[in-house]
Design an enzyme around this catalytic site. Structure first.
Site, PDB file in Angstrom:
ATOM      1  N   TYR A  64       0.823  -1.208   0.000  1.00 36.23           N
ATOM      2  CA  TYR A  64       0.000   0.000   0.000  1.00 36.23           C
ATOM      3  C   TYR A  64       0.859   1.260   0.000  1.00 36.23           C
ATOM      4  O   TYR A  64       0.447   2.300  -0.527  1.00 36.23           O
ATOM      5  CB  TYR A  64      -0.948  -0.005   1.196  1.00 36.23           C
ATOM      6  N   GLU A  89      -7.973  -7.197   5.665  1.00 34.01           N
ATOM      7  CA  GLU A  89      -7.209  -8.290   5.076  1.00 34.01           C
ATOM      8  C   GLU A  89      -6.454  -9.084   6.127  1.00 34.01           C
ATOM      9  O   GLU A  89      -6.328 -10.312   6.028  1.00 34.01           O
ATOM     10  CB  GLU A  89      -6.279  -7.727   4.002  1.00 34.01           C
TER      11      GLU A  89
END
Length: 400
Positions: A96, A138
């Site tokens: 990310y 997640e």
């Protein structure tokens, strides 16, 4: 929650960002993949070539920004769906950071001097609020499966191969290590890591097309043919041509949220094309666990010879007391049912049996699902009772 200092900045600049999504998306992917070619193993080459994947990320960030300031719909369903997809790919938290850096660079390059330090800080906060939400979801998904993102794939062997319909093949996959196949919920999918002849690797999700509880996993693959100048599916063609009994490949644990809710409410399973695969899993599960539950299965297909798993669906349905089925073919009437234009998503929703308090589950091409969803909403089905799965890039946020 967006900080009070940044909220007015996002309100003022959101329309500008939204108006330049295509340019921002193209710049982002071109620079990210150009400078990090190893990421081609994560991103779909076919979706990149067709263009549909490029708008997904920037569109999600823009949509999330609007939801933060109360100017857009809630995105909880999208987050749940995409987090499952990310987990199936083994996405790691540090990725990310890379994505955020290239995305903000793309925004700055496209919008130029309009991106002041204040504007950049506001949009950076939006991105990281979204990223942290995904990272947390997640992490919980990985923990549920008892895996780490870096070691979530297991080697499987093709133990059976079955020709299901025109250009559609089922593969039964058995763990190479001899251990049991993982438990899954009906409607979930796995990711295959496919090594291609050119040395590249591609990751693709395929729905599990059988009910849970067996010693193996089954997927059903249709060859994707390109239309309107788009290329043929790179991975689907390779699997159908080269995956045979004895072939081995890495497979992820099952993920996905197109799973029936507990209870006794009637279910409406609506699919088109290879979107029938999760419906076969759901229907098989219901035949075993809730044969008294009312189920309506509706499937649209281009022709009878392209219709996979039809006999199996009928066998499952014969064990369910309140089962109804409708089949529509695009190329001429068959067995007294009306035509349907699958490609344009024109479905005669007025003719679909609609039990009271039904929950609807959709899977198929996005135009098809949009048409069905609109028709169901018109008939009084609440938006939160319509769930769907997207094969490929999730760029349908505006309909959530």
């Amino acid at each position: 929650m967006l900080s009070s200092a940044h909220e007015p900045v996002i309100r003022a600049t959101a329309p500008v960002v939204a108006a330049h999504l295509d340019e921002i998306s193209s710049e982002f992917y071109d620079s990210l993949l150009g400078e990090n070619p190893q990421l081609w193993n994560v991103f779909s080459r076919s979706a990149q070539a067709g263009g549909e994947q490029k708008r997904a990320l920037a569109g999600a960030v823009a949509g999330f920004a609007l939801s933060l300031i109360g100017a857009g719909p809630p995105m909880d369903t999208m987050f749940e769906r995409v987090a499952n997809r990310h987990a199936s790919l083994g996405i790691q938290p540090e990725q990310y950071t890379v994505v955020g850096r290239y995305l903000m660079r793309a925004v700055g390059k496209v919008l130029g001097d309009a991106v002041t330090p204040e504007v950049a800080a506001a949009w950076d906060e939006v991105y990281w609020l979204m990223a942290c939400k995904f990272i947390g979801m997640e992490a919980r998904l990985y923990a549920t499966q008892g895996v780490e993102p870096t070691s979530s794939f297991r080697d499987y062997e093709v133990s059976e191969r079955h020709e299901e319909a025109f250009e559609t093949v089922s593969f039964v996959l058995t763990p190479v290590d001899g251990a049991a196949a993982p438990h899954f919920r009906p409607g979930q999918y796995v990711t295959l890591a496919v090594d291609l002849p050119d040395g590249g690797r591609q990751l693709r999700q395929y729905s599990l097309s059988q009910a849970p509880g067996g010693q193996s996993l089954r997927i059903t693959v249709r060859r994707v043919r390109g239309t309107d100048g788009k290329p043929d599916g790179l991975v689907s063609g390779h699997l159908i041509e080269h995956l045979h009994v004895g072939s081995k490949l890495p497979v992820s644990p099952p993920f996905g949220n197109l799973t029936p809710q507990p209870g006794q409410d009637p279910l409406l399973l609506i699919s088109a094309g290879v979107g029938i695969t999760p419906m076969a899993s759901i229907l098989g599960h219901l035949a075993e666990s809730q044969p008294e539950r009312q189920v309506v299965a509706v499937h649209a297909e281009r022709s009878a010879e392209r219709h996979p798993l039809r006999v199996e669906m009928l066998q499952h349905g014969s064990r369910i007391q309140g089962f109804q089925q409708q089949v529509w073919y695009e190329t001429g009437a068959s067995e007294g049912v009306p035509n349907a234009d699958v490609r344009m998503g024109r479905v005669l929703t007025s003719e679909i049996p609609l039990p009271d308090n039904a929950e609807a589950y959709l899977c198929g091409p996005i135009p098809f699902m949009r048409g069905v969803r609109a028709g169901l909403l018109e008939r009084g089905v609440a938006a939160d009772r319509i769930r769907y799965e997207v094969f490929g890039s999730d760029h349908w946020q505006e309909t959530d």
